[in-house]
Write an enzyme that holds these catalytic residues in place. Structure first.
Site, PDB file in Angstrom:
ATOM      1  N   ARG A 172       0.839  -1.214   0.000  1.00  0.00           N
ATOM      2  CA  ARG A 172       0.000   0.000   0.000  1.00  0.00           C
ATOM      3  C   ARG A 172       0.868   1.256   0.000  1.00  0.00           C
ATOM      4  O   ARG A 172       0.364   2.365   0.160  1.00  0.00           O
ATOM      5  CB  ARG A 172      -0.938   0.009   1.211  1.00  0.00           C
ATOM      6  CG  ARG A 172      -1.824  -1.198   1.289  1.00  0.00           C
ATOM      7  CD  ARG A 172      -3.215  -0.930   0.718  1.00  0.00           C
ATOM      8  NE  ARG A 172      -3.745  -2.144   0.160  1.00  0.00           N
ATOM      9  CZ  ARG A 172      -4.139  -2.298  -1.107  1.00  0.00           C
ATOM     10  NH1 ARG A 172      -4.088  -1.303  -1.949  1.00  0.00           N
ATOM     11  NH2 ARG A 172      -4.617  -3.444  -1.519  1.00  0.00           N
TER      12      ARG A 172
ATOM     13  N   HIS B 254       8.177  -7.126  -6.640  1.00  0.00           N
ATOM     14  CA  HIS B 254       6.927  -6.498  -7.107  1.00  0.00           C
ATOM     15  C   HIS B 254       6.798  -5.120  -6.462  1.00  0.00           C
ATOM     16  O   HIS B 254       6.903  -4.981  -5.252  1.00  0.00           O
ATOM     17  CB  HIS B 254       5.742  -7.390  -6.735  1.00  0.00           C
ATOM     18  CG  HIS B 254       4.476  -7.072  -7.479  1.00  0.00           C
ATOM     19  ND1 HIS B 254       3.897  -5.825  -7.462  1.00  0.00           N
ATOM     20  CD2 HIS B 254       3.672  -7.833  -8.268  1.00  0.00           C
ATOM     21  CE1 HIS B 254       2.798  -5.836  -8.209  1.00  0.00           C
ATOM     22  NE2 HIS B 254       2.639  -7.043  -8.717  1.00  0.00           N
TER      23      HIS B 254
ATOM     24  N   TYR C 167       1.325  -1.569  -5.019  1.00  0.00           N
ATOM     25  CA  TYR C 167       0.137  -1.321  -5.858  1.00  0.00           C
ATOM     26  C   TYR C 167      -0.157   0.162  -6.018  1.00  0.00           C
ATOM     27  O   TYR C 167      -0.782   0.584  -6.985  1.00  0.00           O
ATOM     28  CB  TYR C 167      -1.100  -1.984  -5.237  1.00  0.00           C
ATOM     29  CG  TYR C 167      -1.067  -3.487  -5.260  1.00  0.00           C
ATOM     30  CD1 TYR C 167      -0.569  -4.176  -6.361  1.00  0.00           C
ATOM     31  CD2 TYR C 167      -1.564  -4.220  -4.187  1.00  0.00           C
ATOM     32  CE1 TYR C 167      -0.550  -5.554  -6.375  1.00  0.00           C
ATOM     33  CE2 TYR C 167      -1.547  -5.605  -4.201  1.00  0.00           C
ATOM     34  CZ  TYR C 167      -1.042  -6.269  -5.299  1.00  0.00           C
ATOM     35  OH  TYR C 167      -1.018  -7.629  -5.319  1.00  0.00           O
TER      36      TYR C 167
ATOM     37  N   HIS D 144       2.765  -2.718 -11.983  1.00  0.00           N
ATOM     38  CA  HIS D 144       1.521  -2.498 -12.721  1.00  0.00           C
ATOM     39  C   HIS D 144       1.685  -1.160 -13.431  1.00  0.00           C
ATOM     40  O   HIS D 144       1.918  -0.148 -12.768  1.00  0.00           O
ATOM     41  CB  HIS D 144       0.332  -2.442 -11.764  1.00  0.00           C
ATOM     42  CG  HIS D 144       0.087  -3.738 -11.041  1.00  0.00           C
ATOM     43  ND1 HIS D 144      -0.948  -3.895 -10.147  1.00  0.00           N
ATOM     44  CD2 HIS D 144       0.716  -4.925 -11.114  1.00  0.00           C
ATOM     45  CE1 HIS D 144      -0.924  -5.144  -9.695  1.00  0.00           C
ATOM     46  NE2 HIS D 144       0.077  -5.785 -10.254  1.00  0.00           N
TER      47      HIS D 144
ATOM     48  N   GLU E  17       3.595  -5.508 -16.091  1.00  0.00           N
ATOM     49  CA  GLU E  17       2.685  -6.647 -15.926  1.00  0.00           C
ATOM     50  C   GLU E  17       1.464  -6.481 -16.836  1.00  0.00           C
ATOM     51  O   GLU E  17       0.918  -5.386 -16.966  1.00  0.00           O
ATOM     52  CB  GLU E  17       2.246  -6.770 -14.459  1.00  0.00           C
ATOM     53  CG  GLU E  17       1.327  -7.973 -14.226  1.00  0.00           C
ATOM     54  CD  GLU E  17       1.142  -8.331 -12.759  1.00  0.00           C
ATOM     55  OE1 GLU E  17       1.854  -7.777 -11.890  1.00  0.00           O
ATOM     56  OE2 GLU E  17       0.270  -9.179 -12.487  1.00  0.00           O
TER      57      GLU E  17
ATOM     58  N   ASP F  71       0.512 -12.360 -16.606  1.00  0.00           N
ATOM     59  CA  ASP F  71      -0.305 -12.906 -15.522  1.00  0.00           C
ATOM     60  C   ASP F  71      -1.482 -13.653 -16.156  1.00  0.00           C
ATOM     61  O   ASP F  71      -2.285 -13.055 -16.886  1.00  0.00           O
ATOM     62  CB  ASP F  71      -0.780 -11.744 -14.630  1.00  0.00           C
ATOM     63  CG  ASP F  71      -1.536 -12.205 -13.396  1.00  0.00           C
ATOM     64  OD1 ASP F  71      -2.463 -13.029 -13.536  1.00  0.00           O
ATOM     65  OD2 ASP F  71      -1.216 -11.719 -12.295  1.00  0.00           O
TER      66      ASP F  71
ATOM     67  N   HIS G 211      -4.889 -12.257 -15.333  1.00  0.00           N
ATOM     68  CA  HIS G 211      -5.105 -10.955 -15.963  1.00  0.00           C
ATOM     69  C   HIS G 211      -5.343 -11.059 -17.470  1.00  0.00           C
ATOM     70  O   HIS G 211      -6.251 -10.407 -17.988  1.00  0.00           O
ATOM     71  CB  HIS G 211      -3.906 -10.027 -15.716  1.00  0.00           C
ATOM     72  CG  HIS G 211      -3.680  -9.698 -14.266  1.00  0.00           C
ATOM     73  ND1 HIS G 211      -2.635  -8.917 -13.831  1.00  0.00           N
ATOM     74  CD2 HIS G 211      -4.374 -10.047 -13.147  1.00  0.00           C
ATOM     75  CE1 HIS G 211      -2.689  -8.800 -12.510  1.00  0.00           C
ATOM     76  NE2 HIS G 211      -3.731  -9.488 -12.071  1.00  0.00           N
TER      77      HIS G 211
ATOM     78  N   HIS H 298       3.008 -14.936 -14.057  1.00  0.00           N
ATOM     79  CA  HIS H 298       2.228 -15.060 -12.828  1.00  0.00           C
ATOM     80  C   HIS H 298       1.177 -16.135 -13.082  1.00  0.00           C
ATOM     81  O   HIS H 298       0.363 -15.995 -13.994  1.00  0.00           O
ATOM     82  CB  HIS H 298       1.532 -13.740 -12.470  1.00  0.00           C
ATOM     83  CG  HIS H 298       2.460 -12.723 -11.867  1.00  0.00           C
ATOM     84  ND1 HIS H 298       2.099 -11.400 -11.694  1.00  0.00           N
ATOM     85  CD2 HIS H 298       3.719 -12.853 -11.373  1.00  0.00           C
ATOM     86  CE1 HIS H 298       3.116 -10.761 -11.121  1.00  0.00           C
ATOM     87  NE2 HIS H 298       4.105 -11.613 -10.927  1.00  0.00           N
TER      88      HIS H 298
ATOM     89  N   ASP I  99     -10.021  -9.051 -12.313  1.00  0.00           N
ATOM     90  CA  ASP I  99      -8.809  -9.264 -11.521  1.00  0.00           C
ATOM     91  C   ASP I  99      -9.090  -9.836 -10.141  1.00  0.00           C
ATOM     92  O   ASP I  99      -8.750  -9.231  -9.125  1.00  0.00           O
ATOM     93  CB  ASP I  99      -8.000  -7.957 -11.414  1.00  0.00           C
ATOM     94  CG  ASP I  99      -6.604  -8.193 -10.841  1.00  0.00           C
ATOM     95  OD1 ASP I  99      -6.259  -9.357 -10.562  1.00  0.00           O
ATOM     96  OD2 ASP I  99      -5.868  -7.201 -10.669  1.00  0.00           O
TER      97      ASP I  99
ATOM     98  N   HIS J 136      -8.127 -13.265  -8.317  1.00  0.00           N
ATOM     99  CA  HIS J 136      -7.373 -14.514  -8.471  1.00  0.00           C
ATOM    100  C   HIS J 136      -8.083 -15.669  -7.770  1.00  0.00           C
ATOM    101  O   HIS J 136      -8.700 -15.480  -6.733  1.00  0.00           O
ATOM    102  CB  HIS J 136      -5.975 -14.377  -7.866  1.00  0.00           C
ATOM    103  CG  HIS J 136      -5.149 -13.291  -8.485  1.00  0.00           C
ATOM    104  ND1 HIS J 136      -3.815 -13.147  -8.233  1.00  0.00           N
ATOM    105  CD2 HIS J 136      -5.468 -12.304  -9.350  1.00  0.00           C
ATOM    106  CE1 HIS J 136      -3.340 -12.113  -8.910  1.00  0.00           C
ATOM    107  NE2 HIS J 136      -4.332 -11.577  -9.591  1.00  0.00           N
TER     108      HIS J 136
ATOM    109  N   GLU K  45       0.346 -16.501  -7.421  1.00  0.00           N
ATOM    110  CA  GLU K  45      -0.203 -15.412  -6.597  1.00  0.00           C
ATOM    111  C   GLU K  45      -1.636 -15.776  -6.229  1.00  0.00           C
ATOM    112  O   GLU K  45      -2.542 -14.955  -6.297  1.00  0.00           O
ATOM    113  CB  GLU K  45      -0.226 -14.102  -7.377  1.00  0.00           C
ATOM    114  CG  GLU K  45       1.103 -13.597  -7.857  1.00  0.00           C
ATOM    115  CD  GLU K  45       0.944 -12.356  -8.721  1.00  0.00           C
ATOM    116  OE1 GLU K  45       0.161 -12.370  -9.695  1.00  0.00           O
ATOM    117  OE2 GLU K  45       1.608 -11.358  -8.406  1.00  0.00           O
TER     118      GLU K  45
HETATM  119 ZN    ZN Z   1      -4.057  -9.580 -10.125  1.00  0.00          ZN
HETATM  120 FE    FE Z   2       0.077 -10.699 -11.092  1.00  0.00          FE
HETATM  121 FE    FE Z   3       0.810  -7.730  -9.894  1.00  0.00          FE
END
Ligand code: ZN
Ligand code: FE
Ligand code: FE
Length: 277
Positions: free
Chosen positions: A37, A67, A70, A107, A142, A176, A179, A211, A224, A226, A256
């Site tokens: 975050r 990674h 976000y 991202h 990604e 991914d 995704h 991913h 999105d 998962h 993930e």
């Molecule tokens: Zn995702």
């Molecule tokens: Fe991913």
């Molecule tokens: Fe990601």
């Protein structure tokens, strides 16, 4: 053999992640460079990194994937959010040099109504301000699900970003499975066609990591969410078939999935390895 791993918590350092990977028969893993975050990153301990590198070397680990948080959005309409994106990525890439030659995935961003074209421009601009010829890390864009105003759900958008980056040799893509399916690519029925399209638009030489996720939603849902492998709409067979495609050989493949704990990932890795024999 597949190069498989999962997302791990980085709070106890690199050596701990390396040992967790060994516990679940993984030879790669992914971790957040800082709180997902946002916020400040933890100090890196060179001794901890050294012990990790020994584990990785002794156990033939392939490249690991860091990674970005976000909250990193280079194409936000807010200056202070764009400033955070610059600060966080610049700092992350400096820290990545403690573990040279690995991947930094992010991202691409959400254009929040400014339009894809403007988004592409702002993302490439950030990369051009940060990437350095001497860095050993490859930065990965990604592939996104296309939720909200996300940039990067079409291969064309990722290609357009790379096209505008000066140091293209520092750029790659992480695909991914959840995704791309959510984005509308038919990896269940036509995995070869999806890879053909990736190759035509971006170039398979840019594909550096996968991913591995099932999706709670059908193809083209742009959600999105998962799912654990075999518990979603892509399904076990399609995922096993996709990750065993010879064109993906040697790539780090990262789970993930919403597993409750390390043991859950261990079971998933075991299942995927057994089904891939
Ligand atoms: Zn995702
Ligand atoms: Fe991913
Ligand atoms: Fe990601």
């Amino acid at each position: 053999m597949l190069n498989l791993g999962c997302h791990l918590t980085s709070s106890k350092g690199y050596e701990h992640m390396g040992r967790q990977a060994l516990q679940i028969n993984a030879d790669t893993f992914q971790f957040f460079t800082r709180n997902p975050r946002g916020g400040k990153a933890k100090e890196i301990d060179p001794e901890d990194v050294k012990r990790f590198l020994e584990i990785a070397e002794a156990n033939n680990f392939v490249k690991i994937v860091a990674h970005a948080p976000y909250t990193l959005n280079p194409c936000s309409a807010e200056q202070k959010t764009r400033d955070f994106a610059y600060m966080a990525m610049k700092d992350d890439l400096e820290r990545m040099e403690f573990t040279p030659g690995n991947y930094y995935n992010f991202h691409p961003g959400s254009h929040v109504g400014q339009g894809i074209e403007k988004g592409v421009e702002m993302i490439a601009d950030l990369l051009n301000r940060i990437l350095k010829p001497e860095q050993t890390t490859t930065v990965l864009l990604e592939t996104m699900a296309g939720k909200g105003s996300e940039v990067g759900s079409r291969f064309e958008e990722l290609a357009a970003i790379i096209d505008r980056v000066d140091l293209k040799e520092k750029m790659g893509v992480c695909l991914d499975t959840c995704h791309v399916s959510d984005a509308g690519y038919n990896i269940i029925g036509d995995p070869e066609g999806v890879l053909d399209e990736f190759d035509r638009i971006i170039g398979l030489n840019r594909l550096k990591a996968i991913h591995v996720n099932d999706s709670l939603n059908p193809v083209g849902a742009h959600k999105d969410r998962h799912a654990c492998i075999g518990e979603g709409k892509i399904g076990l067979d399609a995922i096993v078939k996709f990750i065993n495609n010879p064109r993906l050989k040697g790539l780090p493949m990262i789970l993930e999935t919403p597993q409750p704990d390390l043991e859950g990932y261990g079971k998933e890795i075991k299942m995927l390895r057994e089904m891939s024999k």
